[in-house]
Design an enzyme around this catalytic site. Structure first.
Site, mmCIF file in Angstrom:
data_model
loop_
_atom_site.group_PDB
_atom_site.id
_atom_site.type_symbol
_atom_site.label_atom_id
_atom_site.label_comp_id
_atom_site.label_asym_id
_atom_site.label_seq_id
_atom_site.Cartn_x
_atom_site.Cartn_y
_atom_site.Cartn_z
ATOM 1 N N GLU A 371 41.139 43.052 48.315
ATOM 2 C CA GLU A 371 40.498 42.553 47.094
ATOM 3 C C GLU A 371 39.011 42.931 47.051
ATOM 4 O O GLU A 371 38.518 43.371 46.015
ATOM 5 C CB GLU A 371 40.671 41.030 47.032
ATOM 6 C CG GLU A 371 40.033 40.334 45.844
ATOM 7 C CD GLU A 371 40.772 40.547 44.528
ATOM 8 O OE1 GLU A 371 41.785 41.260 44.490
ATOM 9 O OE2 GLU A 371 40.306 39.997 43.512
ATOM 10 N N THR A 507 42.876 46.884 28.625
ATOM 11 C CA THR A 507 42.626 46.693 30.053
ATOM 12 C C THR A 507 43.805 46.034 30.754
ATOM 13 O O THR A 507 43.849 45.991 31.978
ATOM 14 C CB THR A 507 41.310 45.911 30.280
ATOM 15 O OG1 THR A 507 40.903 46.066 31.639
ATOM 16 C CG2 THR A 507 41.487 44.441 29.948
#
Ligand SMILES: *[C@@H]1O[C@H](CO)[C@@H](O)[C@H](O)[C@H]1NC(C)=O
Ligand SMILES: *[C@@H]1O[C@H](CO)[C@@H](O)[C@H](O)[C@H]1NC(C)=O
Ligand SMILES: *[C@@H]1O[C@H](CO)[C@@H](O)[C@H](O)[C@H]1NC(C)=O
Length: 518
Positions: A371, A507
């Site tokens: 992440e 997106t």
């Protein structure tokens, strides 16, 4: 590298004295279809859809380990709406039928939890508008569907409930709302990603409904990002701070990056120009400014692997050498900009960013990227307070990989595979298909559990370090769609290398039909 003051045409075209507005023609590469890989992605889609439909539908998200559900997106069936454009693209007709039956029944007037304007726009509004566009595109064979106008009616109903967000002194929306009745939460600031990632979906809704109000609201809000004030809000040309006041549209900081909170503001600048070059030239110019400053000021190479390129964050004009899985869309966005503007330098820079993000996958025990990660920049003073070495226990990993892990989870994010997809469409190089296939297999091995796919805790533990028992709706919308498209046959919604795009992706990976093509 591109000269930052040249706007609107390839350097070569200007040099030859040609019209800067001449269309840029790239030759499209030859693409290779892999039916076997595309079918394997369909299998994963069907498997996770079946788990969701059985245990969670019509709630938002599946908890695949315990076969429970979560209503993390207001309980309107986020996974179903997010899965629709993917089901259409994959031609999973039974799933398409199940979702189309459901859409008219969603009560978008009612929810008991806080509503995010941004999340609701990119997942629900984007999902609905995209499905409408795909079904209505001339080459689609779904004309039999009568529910199609209901999709648009539902999109409009949702946007009408969200509109109250923009009722602020400046027109910069409050991102947090409540419904029953719709009202603002009362925030004082909003971030540039959550302000600047509405403009594609809402403008499209205006164009489809012939009601200009939606476009006017989001473009007014965006105007504060196109003309940032005061100066602290734009530490490098085109690169902005994060937070903007609702009362007057002024920036309150100069801290930014291409990661969470700011990312898709930059992404949409070039995508709006693709959506309609006639209306969004200014957005293109601001993307060019941001891209040039990123190349000039943010490009960074780790001490242990100086051949890799990452983009730094900024705190004012001081850099921080840290990035995120979320930011790995940047390679794809630079490539899309390069193809659109006929500027090979942007495409090449994007391909270098793709290489860096690829490394974050291949270096870990699971073959999946973390992440958040950091590195030590090789060209700035070492051990400065903003350029520290790795923690001791990650020194060996850093020596080999060129980054160290600062947050080790993986939540089924798409950005790395998304950028492989753009790299493949730009170059036709089968290496990117292999990278996408490898990533997909690793995710399948590590995250597939129970009735679906789950977020994992540690990409550098061989078994993923345990499950969070959560399947984000963007697994359906994004990971499965890009993983499929890179191996699939050509289609109107495939990204084109020769500037003939008929669709542009929001997106959340929902393909929106470009203006004037309907
Ligand atoms: C709105 O949601 C609440 C809570 O789930 C429920 O009690 C109420 O009946 C709903 N109202 C409508 C009009 O659906
Ligand atoms: C930076 O710090 C590390 C560990 O604190 C040390 O091993 C290294 O020699 C330092 N490098 C420089 C250039 O001072
Ligand atoms: C994904 O995992 C399932 C179950 O282990 C397996 O049957 C399938 O072949 C895998 N797909 C890929 C692409 O590896």
């Amino acid at each position: 590298m591109r000269c930052s003051s040249v706007v609107g045409g390839s350097a070569a075209a200007l040099w030859l004295g040609l019209a800067a507005a001449a269309p840029h023609k790239h030759r499209a590469p030859d693409y290779v279809v892999s039916k076997q890989r595309a079918d394997a992605v369909k299998e994963a889609f069907q498997f996770s859809w079946d788990g969701y439909y059985r245990y969670a539908f019509p709630h938002d998200s599946l908890r695949p380990v315990t076969n429970r559900y979560a209503d993390d997106r207001n309980g309107w069936g986020a996974s179903a709406v997010d899965a629709l454009s993917t089901a259409l693209v994959l031609e999973e007709w039974d799933v398409v039928d199940q979702i189309l039956e459901y859409i008219p029944t969603i009560n978008f007037d009612n929810t008991t939890t806080e509503v995010s304007l941004f999340e609701t726009t990119i997942r629900y509004l984007g999902g609905l508008v995209s499905a409408y566009d795909i079904i209505n595109s001339p080459r689609h064979n779904l004309k039999r569907i009568s529910e199609v106008e209901t999709i648009l009616t539902q999109a409009k109903r949702l946007a009408d409930n969200l509109k109250v967000a923009f009722d602020t002194p400046s027109g910069v929306p409050d991102n947090s709302l409540y419904f029953n009745p719709p009202r603002q939460k009362g925030s004082t600031t909003n971030g540039i990603a959550t302000i600047g990632t509405l403009v594609l979906e809402w403008t499209r809704l205006s164009d489809l409904t012939d009601d200009t109000e939606y476009a006017e609201l989001v473009q007014k809000a965006e105007s504060y990002l196109l003309h940032p004030k005061p100066a602290l809000g734009e530490p490098f040309p085109g690169l902005l701070g994060t937070n903007v006041q609702l009362k007057d549209g002024q920036f309150v900081d100069g801290n930014g990056g291409w990661g969470g909170g700011t990312d898709s503001f930059y992404e949409y600048l070039i995508k709006m120009y693709i959506y309609d070059p006639a209306r969004f030239e200014e957005y293109r110019d601001r993307w060019i400014a941001a891209a040039d400053s990123s190349i000039n000021y943010l490009a960074s190479h780790p001490t242990t692997r100086p051949e890799l390129t990452f983009l730094a964050l900024w705190r004012g004009r001081e850099l921080r050498f840290s990035s995120q899985h979320l930011a790995c869309f940047d390679g794809g966005n630079f490539i899309l900009g390069g193809l659109t503007l006929g500027e090979q330098a942007y495409t090449d820079f994007g391909l270098a960013l793709v290489d860096g993000c690829h490394e974050t996958y291949t270096s870990t025990a699971t073959g999946i990227g973390p992440e958040i990660f950091s590195w030590q920049d090789s060209e700035r003073p070492l051990n400065a307070s903003n350029n520290p070495p790795p923690p001791e226990d990650q020194q060996a990993f850093y020596d080999e990989s060129g980054f160290w892990i600062t947050s080790s989870n993986y939540v089924l994010r798409p950005e790395v595979i998304e950028s492989y997809y753009y790299a493949y469409r730009a170059t036709g190089d089968p290496k990117y298909q292999d990278w996408a296939w490898d990533a997909f297999q690793r995710i399948n091995e590590t995250c597939r559990v129970g009735s679906g796919y789950s977020s994992i805790k540690d990409v550098n533990a061989p078994d993923g370090g345990g499950f969070d028992d959560f399947q984000e709706s963007f697994w359906f919308a994004e990971v499965l769609k890009y993983s499929y498209l890179i191996h699939a046959e050509d289609a109107p919604w495939q990204v084109k290398a020769d500037n003939t795009n008929e669709f542009v992706y929001n997106t959340e990976a929902h393909p929106i039909r470009v203006a004037g093509k309907n």
